[in-house]
Motif scaffolding. Sequence first.
Motif, PDB file in Angstrom:
ATOM      1  N   SER A 184       0.817  -1.213   0.000  1.00 42.54           N
ATOM      2  CA  SER A 184       0.000   0.000   0.000  1.00 42.54           C
ATOM      3  C   SER A 184       0.850   1.262   0.000  1.00 42.54           C
ATOM      4  O   SER A 184       0.390   2.332   0.417  1.00 42.54           O
ATOM      5  CB  SER A 184      -0.921   0.000   1.227  1.00 42.54           C
ATOM      6  OG  SER A 184      -1.755  -1.131   1.209  1.00 42.54           O
ATOM      7  N   GLY A 185       2.103   1.150  -0.436  1.00 44.96           N
ATOM      8  CA  GLY A 185       3.013   2.295  -0.447  1.00 44.96           C
ATOM      9  C   GLY A 185       4.229   1.994  -1.302  1.00 44.96           C
ATOM     10  O   GLY A 185       4.138   1.304  -2.305  1.00 44.96           O
ATOM     11  N   ASN A 186       5.377   2.469  -0.869  1.00 46.06           N
ATOM     12  CA  ASN A 186       6.611   2.373  -1.642  1.00 46.06           C
ATOM     13  C   ASN A 186       7.162   0.952  -1.678  1.00 46.06           C
ATOM     14  O   ASN A 186       7.003   0.182  -0.731  1.00 46.06           O
ATOM     15  CB  ASN A 186       7.659   3.323  -1.064  1.00 46.06           C
ATOM     16  CG  ASN A 186       7.171   4.763  -1.065  1.00 46.06           C
ATOM     17  OD1 ASN A 186       6.373   5.160  -1.904  1.00 46.06           O
ATOM     18  ND2 ASN A 186       7.637   5.543  -0.118  1.00 46.06           N
ATOM     19  N   PHE A 187       7.867   0.659  -2.790  1.00 44.18           N
ATOM     20  CA  PHE A 187       8.436  -0.676  -2.999  1.00 44.18           C
ATOM     21  C   PHE A 187       9.810  -0.500  -3.626  1.00 44.18           C
ATOM     22  O   PHE A 187       9.934   0.078  -4.703  1.00 44.18           O
ATOM     23  CB  PHE A 187       7.512  -1.484  -3.917  1.00 44.18           C
ATOM     24  CG  PHE A 187       7.893  -2.927  -4.068  1.00 44.18           C
ATOM     25  CD1 PHE A 187       7.676  -3.826  -3.029  1.00 44.18           C
ATOM     26  CD2 PHE A 187       8.434  -3.396  -5.246  1.00 44.18           C
ATOM     27  CE1 PHE A 187       8.003  -5.168  -3.174  1.00 44.18           C
ATOM     28  CE2 PHE A 187       8.769  -4.734  -5.398  1.00 44.18           C
ATOM     29  CZ  PHE A 187       8.548  -5.616  -4.352  1.00 44.18           C
ATOM     30  N   THR A 188      10.864  -0.983  -2.925  1.00 45.66           N
ATOM     31  CA  THR A 188      12.241  -0.808  -3.390  1.00 45.66           C
ATOM     32  C   THR A 188      12.946  -2.154  -3.478  1.00 45.66           C
ATOM     33  O   THR A 188      13.060  -2.871  -2.484  1.00 45.66           O
ATOM     34  CB  THR A 188      13.021   0.119  -2.432  1.00 45.66           C
ATOM     35  OG1 THR A 188      12.338   1.370  -2.343  1.00 45.66           O
ATOM     36  CG2 THR A 188      14.433   0.340  -2.920  1.00 45.66           C
ATOM     37  N   LEU A 189      13.424  -2.491  -4.687  1.00 47.28           N
ATOM     38  CA  LEU A 189      14.191  -3.712  -4.915  1.00 47.28           C
ATOM     39  C   LEU A 189      15.678  -3.412  -4.811  1.00 47.28           C
ATOM     40  O   LEU A 189      16.084  -2.259  -4.711  1.00 47.28           O
ATOM     41  CB  LEU A 189      13.882  -4.267  -6.313  1.00 47.28           C
ATOM     42  CG  LEU A 189      12.424  -4.657  -6.574  1.00 47.28           C
ATOM     43  CD1 LEU A 189      12.218  -4.991  -8.047  1.00 47.28           C
ATOM     44  CD2 LEU A 189      12.021  -5.832  -5.705  1.00 47.28           C
ATOM     45  N   VAL A 190      16.500  -4.455  -4.871  1.00 50.31           N
ATOM     46  CA  VAL A 190      17.952  -4.312  -4.924  1.00 50.31           C
ATOM     47  C   VAL A 190      18.439  -5.171  -6.097  1.00 50.31           C
ATOM     48  O   VAL A 190      17.938  -6.280  -6.307  1.00 50.31           O
ATOM     49  CB  VAL A 190      18.622  -4.697  -3.580  1.00 50.31           C
ATOM     50  CG1 VAL A 190      18.400  -6.137  -3.234  1.00 50.31           C
ATOM     51  CG2 VAL A 190      20.083  -4.349  -3.574  1.00 50.31           C
ATOM     52  N   ALA A 191      19.382  -4.659  -6.867  1.00 54.76           N
ATOM     53  CA  ALA A 191      19.820  -5.311  -8.106  1.00 54.76           C
ATOM     54  C   ALA A 191      20.340  -6.722  -7.887  1.00 54.76           C
ATOM     55  O   ALA A 191      20.136  -7.598  -8.727  1.00 54.76           O
ATOM     56  CB  ALA A 191      20.883  -4.456  -8.796  1.00 54.76           C
ATOM     57  N   ALA A 192      21.000  -6.986  -6.777  1.00 56.71           N
ATOM     58  CA  ALA A 192      21.642  -8.286  -6.556  1.00 56.71           C
ATOM     59  C   ALA A 192      20.665  -9.403  -6.190  1.00 56.71           C
ATOM     60  O   ALA A 192      21.009 -10.578  -6.258  1.00 56.71           O
ATOM     61  CB  ALA A 192      22.690  -8.157  -5.451  1.00 56.71           C
ATOM     62  N   MET A 193      19.440  -9.064  -5.814  1.00 59.85           N
ATOM     63  CA  MET A 193      18.493 -10.090  -5.371  1.00 59.85           C
ATOM     64  C   MET A 193      17.994 -10.931  -6.538  1.00 59.85           C
ATOM     65  O   MET A 193      18.071 -10.528  -7.690  1.00 59.85           O
ATOM     66  CB  MET A 193      17.308  -9.451  -4.634  1.00 59.85           C
ATOM     67  CG  MET A 193      16.378  -8.639  -5.516  1.00 59.85           C
ATOM     68  SD  MET A 193      15.120  -7.699  -4.597  1.00 59.85           S
ATOM     69  CE  MET A 193      14.049  -8.996  -4.024  1.00 59.85           C
ATOM     70  N   THR A 194      17.481 -12.119  -6.209  1.00 58.64           N
ATOM     71  CA  THR A 194      16.845 -13.001  -7.181  1.00 58.64           C
ATOM     72  C   THR A 194      15.374 -13.103  -6.820  1.00 58.64           C
ATOM     73  O   THR A 194      15.030 -13.224  -5.641  1.00 58.64           O
ATOM     74  CB  THR A 194      17.487 -14.402  -7.142  1.00 58.64           C
ATOM     75  OG1 THR A 194      18.873 -14.279  -7.487  1.00 58.64           O
ATOM     76  CG2 THR A 194      16.806 -15.356  -8.096  1.00 58.64           C
ATOM     77  N   ILE A 195      14.523 -13.066  -7.831  1.00 59.98           N
ATOM     78  CA  ILE A 195      13.086 -13.227  -7.613  1.00 59.98           C
ATOM     79  C   ILE A 195      12.667 -14.508  -8.309  1.00 59.98           C
ATOM     80  O   ILE A 195      12.813 -14.647  -9.524  1.00 59.98           O
ATOM     81  CB  ILE A 195      12.294 -12.022  -8.157  1.00 59.98           C
ATOM     82  CG1 ILE A 195      12.783 -10.741  -7.490  1.00 59.98           C
ATOM     83  CG2 ILE A 195      10.793 -12.233  -7.932  1.00 59.98           C
ATOM     84  CD1 ILE A 195      12.362  -9.476  -8.178  1.00 59.98           C
ATOM     85  N   ALA A 196      12.162 -15.459  -7.525  1.00 61.09           N
ATOM     86  CA  ALA A 196      11.723 -16.752  -8.043  1.00 61.09           C
ATOM     87  C   ALA A 196      10.226 -16.900  -7.792  1.00 61.09           C
ATOM     88  O   ALA A 196       9.623 -16.120  -7.062  1.00 61.09           O
ATOM     89  CB  ALA A 196      12.497 -17.877  -7.354  1.00 61.09           C
ATOM     90  N   GLY A 197       9.632 -17.929  -8.380  1.00 62.74           N
ATOM     91  CA  GLY A 197       8.215 -18.171  -8.182  1.00 62.74           C
ATOM     92  C   GLY A 197       7.376 -17.310  -9.104  1.00 62.74           C
ATOM     93  O   GLY A 197       7.889 -16.557  -9.926  1.00 62.74           O
ATOM     94  N   THR A 198       6.055 -17.414  -8.956  1.00 68.06           N
ATOM     95  CA  THR A 198       5.148 -16.735  -9.877  1.00 68.06           C
ATOM     96  C   THR A 198       4.128 -15.842  -9.178  1.00 68.06           C
ATOM     97  O   THR A 198       3.208 -15.344  -9.817  1.00 68.06           O
ATOM     98  CB  THR A 198       4.389 -17.758 -10.736  1.00 68.06           C
ATOM     99  OG1 THR A 198       3.654 -18.626  -9.859  1.00 68.06           O
ATOM    100  CG2 THR A 198       5.333 -18.572 -11.602  1.00 68.06           C
TER     101      THR A 198
END
Length: 143
Positions: A79-93
């Motif tokens: 319900s607000g801000n969302f910040t990723l980091v380049a080194a992370m991996t995102i798996a799943g769907t």
Amino acid sequence: MAARYFIDGGVNSNWSTSGNWSSTDGGAASGVKPSALDDVHFTINSPVCIIDTAGVALNIDFTGWGAKTLTMTAALVVSGNFTLVAAMTIAGTGALTINAAATLTSNGKTWPNALTFSVSSTKTLADSWTVTGTFTSINTTQT
């Protein structure tokens, strides 16, 4: 509104496990999972995370989390801000829904799953976003 830090609760890496949440970075388990009013932080002290049941948060920040994996087996609503980091991996769907005014920061990370902007509000992209899953925008303005 409270701060919630994802920690190693010693049992599993599931979002739904209350023992994996602390009110301080690297602190003891608080036994309180995030609500839609809480800021969620993933730091160097946080382990890998599995969104195993629908998760909610006000803001989520992965800054400093590093090269760890977020496995999306269920949906996440922010319900607000969302910040990723380049080194992370995102798996799943599992899908991500942003349901309020927000700033989204990719830090160069590609979002591989469904991304939905819902609710009549402004979504600001702090940098370039690449979404390889389905993108849906419902009654929103992107800047």
